[in-house]
Design a protein around this motif. Structure first.
Motif, PDB file in Angstrom:
ATOM      1  N   ALA A   1      -4.663  -6.744   5.055  1.00 44.07           N
ATOM      2  CA  ALA A   1      -3.312  -7.439   5.341  1.00 44.07           C
ATOM      3  C   ALA A   1      -2.934  -8.227   4.356  1.00 44.07           C
ATOM      4  CB  ALA A   1      -3.487  -8.163   6.442  1.00 44.07           C
TER       5      ALA A   1
ATOM      6  N   PHE B   1      -1.582  -6.511   1.298  1.00 49.27           N
ATOM      7  CA  PHE B   1      -0.206  -5.930   2.028  1.00 49.27           C
ATOM      8  C   PHE B   1       1.041  -6.956   1.714  1.00 49.27           C
ATOM      9  CE2 PHE B   1       2.787  -4.828   5.315  1.00 49.27           C
ATOM     10  CZ  PHE B   1       3.105  -3.584   4.833  1.00 49.27           C
ATOM     11  N   LEU B   2       0.721  -8.134   2.373  1.00 53.46           N
ATOM     12  CA  LEU B   2       1.363  -9.361   2.223  1.00 53.46           C
ATOM     13  C   LEU B   2       1.940  -9.848   0.792  1.00 53.46           C
ATOM     14  CD1 LEU B   2       0.864 -11.541   5.213  1.00 53.46           C
ATOM     15  CD2 LEU B   2       2.555  -9.957   5.043  1.00 53.46           C
TER      16      LEU B   2
ATOM     17  N   ALA C   1       1.750  -7.967  -2.040  1.00 57.98           N
ATOM     18  CA  ALA C   1       2.098  -6.808  -2.926  1.00 57.98           C
ATOM     19  C   ALA C   1       3.481  -7.047  -3.528  1.00 57.98           C
ATOM     20  CB  ALA C   1       2.205  -5.569  -2.099  1.00 57.98           C
TER      21      ALA C   1
END
Lengths: 260, 297
Positions: free
Chosen positions: A99, A102-103, A105
């Motif tokens: 996560a 993902f945040l 990226a």
């Protein structure tokens, strides 16, 4: 003897300072130019270009837009980033690694590509260019930073106090609002101001995603087409001045926390 | 799971079991990122495989745009990529060479209580927007600018020379910005190196240069690598600096992408070029990540 040994270091630092501040100095000094050209010779101090700035309706409207987009997008980014950090803190690092990746990226993708992606996507679903879309773009680029700032400040200390609050009967929401948020306000403010500074300075996203109502950097860009002018210097100095104030404020907020 | 809870309870700490609110708090950010970052990139990827002619989609799946990247106009787009890589490489190397001594002097020669203040001052112009920073360099480099005045005043050159609108100006503008960024990352790495390592090396007879070369430099490579990667990403993707300082004689990749959007509204081609640019960044990331790990071994 010691002074002599330090000499190369002092010379190097002086040269580096000169290099870094040369363009800024030119920008600021010639915004006070009493003449039509922002280049030497300096013809005396005058505030006429700042007057011209204030009289420029388009520029003032753009400034209002910049503040609006900046405040709202920074609020949104800080809120989303804080909530995510709050949810992730104190969980085993391995379980939140994905996560987190993902945040974070968006940080590795050029603003230009983020802007184009949003432009094409909104175009596809029939949403036109507007300040709202610009704001969304600014949340995309600021969310990783806001998340990182909040995440780095959420430590074991907060966890303990939060647990204490819950033991005393507070529910999750009460603990969050009455305990965690007040404890973290320096980080939250820092995150808000950093986000605001980046939004305030951002060009490409605002340029591609706005139409008639647009932000300061875009108007400055369009003024650039008519060449060098002390009025541009004045506008640049003003924008830069606001950024500096905010950055120093952040430095104060996070710096004080470190020492206490 | 029960075992984990039991052991941590035995350790006197209540297991941080993510309750409802704490779990839900993660989702707004995840959903936002998915909707406004991942989805647009996916849309771009799809669009990059369509072919548009005069605003009408004529083919829904083709590699034509990617082929055009190599072939169009005698490879003018490919050349833009090459230009971008060249400029980015030069900028990254120059910025590291200039920034390292700054960070080093800050960390080791400046008294501790002045370091923070000096660092903040040193990177203050980092917080100007690209537009204003590039414009400021335009002032410095213009025909009546300070450098031309100085050079003609000193008699080095007879006539003012045009210093803007070329690759050199673009590189100068970039280096100015990334020196500040790299100073930040290298400095924060240097201050984390334990003083005892450097002192031990000196006690064992290493000269200051040997300490720098064999102790400080290897230990500061992560800071250099992080800064270099950020420099690479931001530099290769920036449109404003080359557009304002470099002019349009020579295209860099972001300028080439903007042309597709501006002139012909060829979103497919713009998407394909963006994907190629992103691909290059990803390759650079994988490459530097591997190199970094190898250096640590």
């Amino acid at each position: 003897m010691r002074g002599l040994r330090q000499l190369p270091a002092i010379l190097y630092m002086t040269a580096a300072f000169a290099f870094i501040f040369l363009p800024v100095a030119m920008l600021v000094i010639y915004s006070f130019q009493n003449g039509p050209l922002p280049v030497p010779p300096f013809k005396g101090v005058s505030l006429r270009w700042y007057d011209a700035l204030l009289a420029d309706r388009k520029l003032m409207a753009a400034m209002g837009n910049s503040v609006l987009v900046g405040v709202l997008s920074s609020l949104a980014a800080t809120m989303l980033g804080f909530l995510a950090a709050y949810a992730m803190a104190r969980r085993p690092p391995r379980r939140v690694a994905l996560a987190q990746f993902f945040l974070m990226a968006p940080i590795s993708v050029s603003y230009l590509i983020i802007a184009l992606g949003l432009l094409f996507t909104f175009n596809l679903v029939g949403v036109g260019k507007s300040l709202l879309v610009v704001g969304i773009g600014h949340v995309v680029i600021n969310l990783p930073l806001c998340f990182a700032i909040c995440y780095s400040q959420l430590g074991e200390h907060q966890a303990n106090v939060e647990r204490a609050a819950q033991d005393l009967g507070a529910n999750d929401l009460q603990a969050l609002i009455l305990v965690t948020v007040p404890m973290l306000w320096p980080a939250l403010l820092a995150s808000f101001f950093i986000a605001f500074t980046l939004s305030w300075d951002e060009f490409v996203i605002a340029f591609l995603l706005s139409k008639y109502d647009t932000t300061m950097p875009v108007v400055i860009w369009s003024m650039l087409r008519s060449g060098l002018s002390p009025k541009l210097n004045a506008a640049g100095t003003f924008v830069f001045g606001i950024s500096i104030l905010l950055v120093l404020l952040v430095e104060l907020l996070l710096g004080r926390k470190r020492t206490s | 799971m029960a075992l984990v809870t039991a052991t941590s309870a035995a350790g006197g700490i209540r297991a941080p079991r993510p309750a409802g609110l704490k779990r839900l708090a993660l989702y707004p950010a995840l959903i936002f990122t998915a909707a406004f970052f991942v989805l647009p990139l996916a849309v771009m990827l799809c669009i990059s495989f369509t072919l548009r002619d005069k605003g009408v989609t004529v083919d829904w799946f083709t590699f034509a745009n990617y082929r055009a990247f190599v072939e169009r106009g005698d490879g003018v787009l490919l050349q833009a990529m090459v230009n971008s890589l060249e400029v980015t490489a030069v900028v990254t190397v120059l910025s590291i060479l200039i920034a390292y001594p700054i960070a080093y002097i800050l960390a080791y020669r400046v008294p501790a209580r002045w370091q923070r203040l000096l660092l903040v001052l040193m990177v203050l112009p980092f917080w100007t927007s690209y537009v204003i920073r590039s414009y400021s360099w335009l002032l410095v480099l213009s025909e009546n600018g300070i450098i031309n005045r100085l050079l003609t005043g000193l008699g080095v050159i007879a006539e003012p020379i045009g210093m803007g609108n070329n690759r050199g100006a673009t590189i100068l503008g970039f280096v100015h910005f990334f020196v500040m960024l790299l100073t930040l990352t290298i400095y924060s790495n240097l201050v984390q190196i334990k003083e005892s390592y450097r002192r031990a090396a000196a006690d064992l007879g290493a000269s200051p240069w040997q300490v720098l070369l064999h102790v400080t430099l290897p230990l500061s490579l992560p800071g250099v690598a992080v800064g270099a990667f950020l420099t690479f990403v931001l530099c290769i993707g920036d449109y404003i600096t080359p557009q304002i300082l470099g002019g349009s004689k020579e295209l860099l990749m972001p300028q080439a992408i903007m042309r597709q959007v501006g002139r012909t509204a060829d979103f497919s081609m713009a998407s394909a070029l963006s994907m190629i640019l992103m691909g290059v960044v990803i390759i650079a990331f994988l490459f530097s990540a591997r190199r970094l790990r190898m250096d640590r071994l």
